[in-house]
Design a protein around this motif. Sequence first.
Motif, PDB file in Angstrom:
ATOM      1  N   GLU A  65       0.831  -1.208   0.000  1.00 15.19           N
ATOM      2  CA  GLU A  65       0.000   0.000   0.000  1.00 15.19           C
ATOM      3  C   GLU A  65       0.867   1.261   0.000  1.00 15.19           C
ATOM      4  O   GLU A  65       0.556   2.249  -0.681  1.00 15.19           O
ATOM      5  N   ILE A  66       1.972   1.223   0.769  1.00 16.27           N
ATOM      6  CA  ILE A  66       2.862   2.393   0.827  1.00 16.27           C
ATOM      7  C   ILE A  66       3.552   2.603  -0.521  1.00 16.27           C
ATOM      8  O   ILE A  66       3.655   3.734  -1.013  1.00 16.27           O
ATOM      9  N   ILE A  67       4.043   1.520  -1.132  1.00 19.46           N
ATOM     10  CA  ILE A  67       4.703   1.633  -2.438  1.00 19.46           C
ATOM     11  C   ILE A  67       3.731   2.187  -3.482  1.00 19.46           C
ATOM     12  O   ILE A  67       4.086   3.059  -4.279  1.00 19.46           O
ATOM     13  N   CYS A  68       2.498   1.687  -3.457  1.00 21.14           N
ATOM     14  CA  CYS A  68       1.490   2.198  -4.404  1.00 21.14           C
ATOM     15  C   CYS A  68       1.206   3.674  -4.152  1.00 21.14           C
ATOM     16  O   CYS A  68       1.023   4.440  -5.101  1.00 21.14           O
ATOM     17  N   ALA A  69       1.191   4.083  -2.890  1.00 17.75           N
ATOM     18  CA  ALA A  69       0.973   5.496  -2.560  1.00 17.75           C
ATOM     19  C   ALA A  69       2.109   6.356  -3.104  1.00 17.75           C
ATOM     20  O   ALA A  69       1.879   7.431  -3.669  1.00 17.75           O
ATOM     21  N   ILE A  70       3.344   5.878  -2.962  1.00 15.01           N
ATOM     22  CA  ILE A  70       4.513   6.641  -3.430  1.00 15.01           C
ATOM     23  C   ILE A  70       4.447   6.825  -4.944  1.00 15.01           C
ATOM     24  O   ILE A  70       4.610   7.939  -5.456  1.00 15.01           O
ATOM     25  N   PHE A  71       4.193   5.747  -5.677  1.00 11.02           N
ATOM     26  CA  PHE A  71       4.212   5.837  -7.148  1.00 11.02           C
ATOM     27  C   PHE A  71       2.950   6.464  -7.725  1.00 11.02           C
ATOM     28  O   PHE A  71       2.965   6.955  -8.854  1.00 11.02           O
ATOM     29  N   SER A  72       1.864   6.467  -6.953  1.00  4.82           N
ATOM     30  CA  SER A  72       0.649   7.149  -7.406  1.00  4.82           C
ATOM     31  C   SER A  72       0.628   8.602  -6.969  1.00  4.82           C
ATOM     32  O   SER A  72      -0.265   9.361  -7.356  1.00  4.82           O
ATOM     33  N   ASN A  73       1.600   8.970  -6.124  1.00  7.62           N
ATOM     34  CA  ASN A  73       1.735  10.352  -5.634  1.00  7.62           C
ATOM     35  C   ASN A  73       0.509  10.805  -4.845  1.00  7.62           C
ATOM     36  O   ASN A  73       0.101  11.967  -4.896  1.00  7.62           O
ATOM     37  N   THR A  74      -0.103   9.872  -4.130  1.00  4.19           N
ATOM     38  CA  THR A  74      -1.241  10.195  -3.274  1.00  4.19           C
ATOM     39  C   THR A  74      -1.287   9.196  -2.132  1.00  4.19           C
ATOM     40  O   THR A  74      -0.944   8.025  -2.310  1.00  4.19           O
ATOM     41  N   ALA A  75      -1.725   9.665  -0.961  1.00  6.55           N
ATOM     42  CA  ALA A  75      -1.764   8.781   0.213  1.00  6.55           C
ATOM     43  C   ALA A  75      -2.885   7.749   0.120  1.00  6.55           C
ATOM     44  O   ALA A  75      -2.853   6.730   0.818  1.00  6.55           O
ATOM     45  N   SER A  76      -3.875   7.985  -0.746  1.00  8.95           N
ATOM     46  CA  SER A  76      -5.016   7.063  -0.873  1.00  8.95           C
ATOM     47  C   SER A  76      -5.245   6.704  -2.337  1.00  8.95           C
ATOM     48  O   SER A  76      -6.220   7.154  -2.963  1.00  8.95           O
ATOM     49  N   PRO A  77      -4.363   5.895  -2.908  1.00  8.60           N
ATOM     50  CA  PRO A  77      -4.496   5.574  -4.336  1.00  8.60           C
ATOM     51  C   PRO A  77      -5.630   4.594  -4.601  1.00  8.60           C
ATOM     52  O   PRO A  77      -5.939   3.750  -3.754  1.00  8.60           O
ATOM     53  N   ASP A  78      -6.268   4.716  -5.763  1.00  6.99           N
ATOM     54  CA  ASP A  78      -7.234   3.711  -6.191  1.00  6.99           C
ATOM     55  C   ASP A  78      -6.576   2.832  -7.250  1.00  6.99           C
ATOM     56  O   ASP A  78      -5.438   3.070  -7.660  1.00  6.99           O
ATOM     57  N   TYR A  79      -7.281   1.809  -7.684  1.00  7.17           N
ATOM     58  CA  TYR A  79      -6.688   0.834  -8.599  1.00  7.17           C
ATOM     59  C   TYR A  79      -6.236   1.488  -9.899  1.00  7.17           C
ATOM     60  O   TYR A  79      -5.152   1.196 -10.416  1.00  7.17           O
ATOM     61  N   ASN A  80      -7.045   2.416 -10.445  1.00  8.24           N
ATOM     62  CA  ASN A  80      -6.696   3.047 -11.725  1.00  8.24           C
ATOM     63  C   ASN A  80      -5.441   3.897 -11.609  1.00  8.24           C
ATOM     64  O   ASN A  80      -4.594   3.901 -12.505  1.00  8.24           O
ATOM     65  N   SER A  81      -5.311   4.635 -10.490  1.00  3.79           N
ATOM     66  CA  SER A  81      -4.119   5.467 -10.320  1.00  3.79           C
ATOM     67  C   SER A  81      -2.879   4.601 -10.159  1.00  3.79           C
ATOM     68  O   SER A  81      -1.796   4.954 -10.632  1.00  3.79           O
ATOM     69  N   ILE A  82      -3.027   3.446  -9.501  1.00  2.60           N
ATOM     70  CA  ILE A  82      -1.896   2.524  -9.364  1.00  2.60           C
ATOM     71  C   ILE A  82      -1.486   2.000 -10.737  1.00  2.60           C
ATOM     72  O   ILE A  82      -0.313   2.020 -11.107  1.00  2.60           O
ATOM     73  N   LYS A  83      -2.468   1.547 -11.505  1.00  2.00           N
ATOM     74  CA  LYS A  83      -2.195   0.949 -12.813  1.00  2.00           C
ATOM     75  C   LYS A  83      -1.603   1.960 -13.782  1.00  2.00           C
ATOM     76  O   LYS A  83      -0.707   1.636 -14.568  1.00  2.00           O
ATOM     77  N   ASN A  84      -2.078   3.209 -13.717  1.00  2.00           N
ATOM     78  CA  ASN A  84      -1.639   4.226 -14.672  1.00  2.00           C
ATOM     79  C   ASN A  84      -0.299   4.849 -14.300  1.00  2.00           C
ATOM     80  O   ASN A  84       0.409   5.344 -15.185  1.00  2.00           O
ATOM     81  N   ASN A  85       0.028   4.880 -13.028  1.00  2.79           N
ATOM     82  CA  ASN A  85       1.238   5.578 -12.586  1.00  2.79           C
ATOM     83  C   ASN A  85       2.395   4.656 -12.225  1.00  2.79           C
ATOM     84  O   ASN A  85       3.534   5.109 -12.135  1.00  2.79           O
ATOM     85  N   MET A  86       2.109   3.390 -12.028  1.00  7.06           N
ATOM     86  CA  MET A  86       3.162   2.454 -11.664  1.00  7.06           C
ATOM     87  C   MET A  86       3.928   2.013 -12.908  1.00  7.06           C
ATOM     88  O   MET A  86       3.317   1.636 -13.908  1.00  7.06           O
ATOM     89  N   PRO A  87       5.274   2.064 -12.901  1.00  8.43           N
ATOM     90  CA  PRO A  87       6.036   1.527 -14.035  1.00  8.43           C
ATOM     91  C   PRO A  87       5.657   0.069 -14.277  1.00  8.43           C
ATOM     92  O   PRO A  87       5.510  -0.703 -13.320  1.00  8.43           O
ATOM     93  N   PRO A  88       5.465  -0.339 -15.537  1.00  7.85           N
ATOM     94  CA  PRO A  88       5.015  -1.708 -15.827  1.00  7.85           C
ATOM     95  C   PRO A  88       5.877  -2.784 -15.186  1.00  7.85           C
ATOM     96  O   PRO A  88       5.362  -3.812 -14.732  1.00  7.85           O
ATOM     97  N   ALA A  89       7.198  -2.561 -15.115  1.00 10.82           N
ATOM     98  CA  ALA A  89       8.081  -3.574 -14.543  1.00 10.82           C
ATOM     99  C   ALA A  89       7.865  -3.740 -13.040  1.00 10.82           C
ATOM    100  O   ALA A  89       8.075  -4.818 -12.487  1.00 10.82           O
ATOM    101  N   LEU A  90       7.424  -2.656 -12.376  1.00  9.24           N
ATOM    102  CA  LEU A  90       7.230  -2.687 -10.926  1.00  9.24           C
ATOM    103  C   LEU A  90       5.839  -3.169 -10.538  1.00  9.24           C
ATOM    104  O   LEU A  90       5.630  -3.646  -9.411  1.00  9.24           O
ATOM    105  N   LEU A  91       4.898  -3.088 -11.454  1.00  8.01           N
ATOM    106  CA  LEU A  91       3.506  -3.421 -11.140  1.00  8.01           C
ATOM    107  C   LEU A  91       3.333  -4.846 -10.601  1.00  8.01           C
ATOM    108  O   LEU A  91       2.625  -5.038  -9.603  1.00  8.01           O
TER     109      LEU A  91
END
Length: 392
Positions: free
Chosen positions: A168-194
């Motif tokens: 959850e913390i890693i997703c927050a960092i890469f989504s640039n928000t403390a409360s990321p949703d699935y779409n923000s994770i998918k769109n902002n996370m580098p494909p290799a890290l997803l």
Amino acid sequence: MDNRVIAGRYEIIDTLFSNEIQDVYSAKKAGTEDSKHYIVNEFKDTDTIYSMKDNFSKEKCRYIRNIVETFYEDFCFYVVCNICSGPTMETYLSNNNLRLTEKMYLTESLLTQLIEIEILSPFIVYSLCDTDNLAVTGNRKVCFNCSFRLTTDIMSVTGSDISKRVGEIICAIFSNTASPDYNSIKNNMPPALLPIAQNCLEGKYETIEKLYSDFKSLLLYSVFMGGGSVDTQIRKNFQKAKVKRRLTPLRRLAALIIILLLAGGVWTVVKDLELPSLNRTAVQNTIPTAHFTADKGQVFEGDTVIFTSDSYDNDADDSITSYLWVISREDIPLFSSKDQNISYVFAVTGEYGVHLVVTDSQGGASEPYKTYISVLPRSIAPDDEEDIENDK
């Protein structure tokens, strides 16, 4: 309660959390004008006190950098910590549009500290990973505010639960928000890290060390973490060595022809050359494979470990001609050698990386072969303890 002084030195300012297990206070030094504030964790439950005293023994306290002191007073156990100087993680992410490099450094800082803390009980690691406990210092470092806020449910967490929280913390960092949703994770996370983040969120990592190993194996890590990566440094050294290597016979011949052409004597040379030999297809070189073994499986501080190379080259007419060993701690190189086999004294406890790269006679460099060694503290043997008591 506001005027209460704990152990004669910490004056309570405010109660941050309270239940049957513990109280958490903000406090300042009693009897001084110092405005610095501290977090004071007061553990009241007997079973929790025993567990906390074991986790925060003198040997283990060093794994959490913010701890000021621990002590037992009036049937309670206390853990006193500094408050991080930087903004909370939530505030930092809300106020900054982070670049990928900054996100990589924050993740690196989070994971490397958690690997150190992983020696403590899972419920402590889990409570530290609460977003209310995280702050950012210097734009690249994660800092833990040690407000533990334990509950009966937290006391029974597992490595899988920690994996979910870290995800959850890693997703927050890469989504640039403390409360990321699935779409923000998918769109902002580098494909290799997803896939790594998804494995975290599904609780598939039992240890942070395995998670960090997968993170470091990404090409992203080598690109964005700069010269701090030992593997990157090794590859750079071998690239320099390749540039400086001597010309092969075929290249020397080509260079000679160019020189003679410029001198006007090319026809004399060409007449005597066996031209078909210039058209032969060069034999493709296969890079060698680096590998080594160690003479000890478990290593304690002060131990000498012998590393023996059993690297090989699959080309029949080729052989390994050079070796480069690098031993690092916290990704900082401590030792290097060009010997075929080496020995090294691990004087200090901690996590070490041992890397080997070999080259063959054609200048081909292998991929680094690496292993990680946990150097454990050397405890006093029972017989030694008896001798000490007799000496008294």
